[in-house]
Design a protein around this motif. Structure first.
Motif, short mmCIF file in Angstrom:
data_model
loop_
_atom_site.label_atom_id
_atom_site.label_comp_id
_atom_site.label_asym_id
_atom_site.label_seq_id
_atom_site.Cartn_x
_atom_site.Cartn_y
_atom_site.Cartn_z
N MET A 95 0.72 -1.04 0.07
CA MET A 95 -0.14 -0.22 0.09
C MET A 95 0.89 1.29 -0.14
SD MET A 95 -3.27 1.12 2.60
CE MET A 95 -3.81 -0.53 2.57
N ASP A 151 2.18 5.28 0.50
CA ASP A 151 1.94 6.04 1.64
C ASP A 151 0.71 6.81 1.54
OD1 ASP A 151 4.61 5.09 2.49
OD2 ASP A 151 5.65 6.60 1.93
N ALA A 152 0.22 7.23 2.50
CA ALA A 152 -1.02 8.00 2.70
C ALA A 152 -0.76 9.51 2.92
CB ALA A 152 -1.81 7.63 4.02
N LYS A 190 -1.72 12.53 4.92
CA LYS A 190 -2.31 12.30 6.34
C LYS A 190 -2.90 13.89 6.90
CE LYS A 190 0.72 8.57 7.35
NZ LYS A 190 1.58 7.82 8.42
N TYR A 220 -5.40 7.25 0.68
CA TYR A 220 -4.75 6.40 0.13
C TYR A 220 -5.19 6.23 -1.48
CZ TYR A 220 -3.18 4.22 4.27
OH TYR A 220 -2.72 3.99 5.54
#
Length: 140
Positions: free
Chosen positions: A1, A3-4, A6, A68
């Motif tokens: 997955m 990186d988000a 945030k 995401y």
């Protein structure tokens, strides 16, 4: 997955004037990221309901948003009284809000049901006397 992206917000307890500010900010951020308007609506409603619940029941808390490529995750945490019966609390119309809260137009018992309705996944972890953590996901 991957990186988000945030975002973190503190939700002020017992302050109905600022209740919903985090969801409004997230709505603007999602628009800037060119997220589909239907997704923005769902995230905004679910987040607003969670914010109001934290103000009504838990003296505030925090909201973390993780964006995401495939989904948006909303994490709401508080150190309030906890939810005694999650199954009952998920029923439309069930509310433990006090009369003074209801007189303001809040506490109709639609918070958790709407959070579930407008997300693709919801997880509620609650311990009576310690607090509640709600994790919601909206697929992109």
């Amino acid at each position: 997955m991957a990186d988000a992206i945030k975002f973190h917000f503190d939700v002020d307890g017992d302050n109905f004037t600022s209740a919903g500010e985090a969801s409004v900010k997230v709505k603007k951020l999602l628009r800037q990221l060119n997220i589909d308007p239907n997704i923005i609506k769902r995230v905004s409603i679910a987040m607003y309901e969670g914010e109001i619940n934290m103000v009504i029941h838990a003296n505030g808390g925090s909201a973390d948003i993780l964006i995401y490529p495939e989904k948006i995750v909303i994490i709401l945490e508080d150190t309030g009284p906890g939810i005694e019966n999650i199954e009952l609390a998920m029923q439309e119309g069930y509310s433990t809000a006090k009369d003074n809260i209801r007189s303001l137009g809040f506490g109709a018992g639609m918070g958790l049901p709407n959070m579930k309705r407008y997300t693709d996944k919801i997880t509620i972890d609650s311990t009576v006397g310690k607090g509640t953590k709600i994790t919601m996901e909206v697929n992109l």
